[in-house]
Write an enzyme that holds these catalytic residues in place. Structure first.
Site, short mmCIF file in Angstrom:
data_model
loop_
_atom_site.label_atom_id
_atom_site.label_comp_id
_atom_site.label_asym_id
_atom_site.label_seq_id
_atom_site.Cartn_x
_atom_site.Cartn_y
_atom_site.Cartn_z
N GLY A 92 -4.08 0.55 8.56
CA GLY A 92 -4.96 -0.24 9.41
C GLY A 92 -4.57 -1.70 9.41
CG HIS B 221 -0.30 4.92 5.13
ND1 HIS B 221 -1.10 4.96 6.24
CD2 HIS B 221 -1.06 4.43 4.12
CE1 HIS B 221 -2.30 4.47 5.93
NE2 HIS B 221 -2.30 4.16 4.66
CG ASP C 158 -1.94 1.12 1.20
OD1 ASP C 158 -1.83 2.01 0.32
OD2 ASP C 158 -2.84 1.13 2.05
CB ILE D 241 -2.30 7.47 10.13
CG1 ILE D 241 -2.88 7.20 8.72
CG2 ILE D 241 -2.78 8.80 10.68
CD1 ILE D 241 -4.41 7.09 8.70
#
Length: 294
Positions: free
Chosen positions: A211, A193, A188, A208
């Site tokens: 997930g 990120h 990803d 961040i």
């Protein structure tokens, strides 16, 4: 063109053939925090090629169909979609290297009402060269900008909330400051990120964590605490994503045994006291002795 039930339910996915090697398996394990202590021989089995073992959640980065919801034909307000839940069933251990074929389909389109959004459940199965089933994954995506559809499917059975009593065991894991930069090399590359400016434009003070990286860290905590680092005992893991994680934080996994094979868990960011994974459930293979509390 607005989101249409029949268009989404009958979305056609091409099969994805994914070749991976030992470096890919080790990179994933490093990305979710294995090997933080290079002298811990139990963690070493996931990040060192000698007798290499794979984590079950490695399946989440294999054979992904891509961000298909961004296709204009879907009619989805893709900017507002969020990953709501992830569910995983392991049918056979993932080899340390090999080839998998991924087969994806939409199984549920659930309308929450006009201006309330919709849920889309995408199921992905991973098969080896002989077409044996290795893993089944369900991704529940919350399409916040859609809803008010002409038809709706029955929702999936809800995930179980954790008990109200104090956890039987806890496990704390540190999120490395560069964890998101490392994990994004798996599958990803979303700049959310990595790029501080992109993160701030999305409303976050800094980039961040993915997930699914938090999800993999939950699997790490479960395997460490209940399986003596034998990942082959973890047969399923389900969880709901409830808040963002920032690299550099400490994650605490609180766990309860529901029965001989079933565990409940939640994960929280310790420094902010925020639950980041909720409604967690995992199942273990029979046999084996639980390790002592962390």
């Amino acid at each position: 063109m607005p989101m249409d039930y029949h268009t989404i339910k009958n979305w056609r996915f091409d099969e994805v053939v994914h070749h991976y090697d030992e470096k890919d398996a080790m990179l994933y394990a490093l990305g979710v925090g294995l090997g933080a202590d290079p002298l811990d021989t139990q963690q070493l089995r996931y990040v060192y090629e000698r007798d290499l073992q794979t984590l079950p959640t490695f399946a989440t980065v294999l054979g992904h169909p891509g961000f298909w919801m961004k296709d204009p034909r879907a009619g989805i307000d893709w900017v507002r979609v969020v990953h709501g839940e992830q569910r995983l069933r392991i049918h056979a251990p993932l080899p340390a290297q090999g080839t998998v074929t991924s087969k994806a389909r939409v199984t549920h389109v659930i309308d929450k009402g006009a201006d309330k959004g919709a849920l889309v459940v995408t199921e992905r199965s991973l098969h080896d060269d002989s077409d044996a089933l290795l893993a089944t994954l369900q991704q529940i995506t919350f399409c916040r900008g859609d809803g008010g559809l002409a038809k709706s499917d029955t929702p999936l059975p809800p995930l179980s909330a954790p008990p109200d009593n104090a956890p039987q065991r806890t496990c704390n894991l540190s999120v490395a400051p560069n964890a998101a930069l490392l994990y994004r090399l798996n599958a990803d590359p979303n700049p959310l990120h990595a790029d501080p400016e992109v993160a701030q434009s999305a409303g976050y003070p800094r980039p961040i964590l993915h997930g699914l990286c938090t999800y993999g860290m939950a699997a790490h905590a479960l395997i460490k605490t209940w399986c003596d680092y034998d990942a082959s005992r973890l047969r399923s893991i389900d969880a709901r994503f409830s808040a963002a994680v920032y690299p550099g934080e400490t994650l605490q996994c609180d766990m309860w045994r529901a029965d001989e094979r079933t565990l409940r868990f939640v994960m929280r960011a310790v420094e902010r006291n925020v639950v980041v994974l909720s409604h967690g459930t995992a199942t273990l293979a029979e046999s084996g002795r639980a390790t002592s509390a962390i």
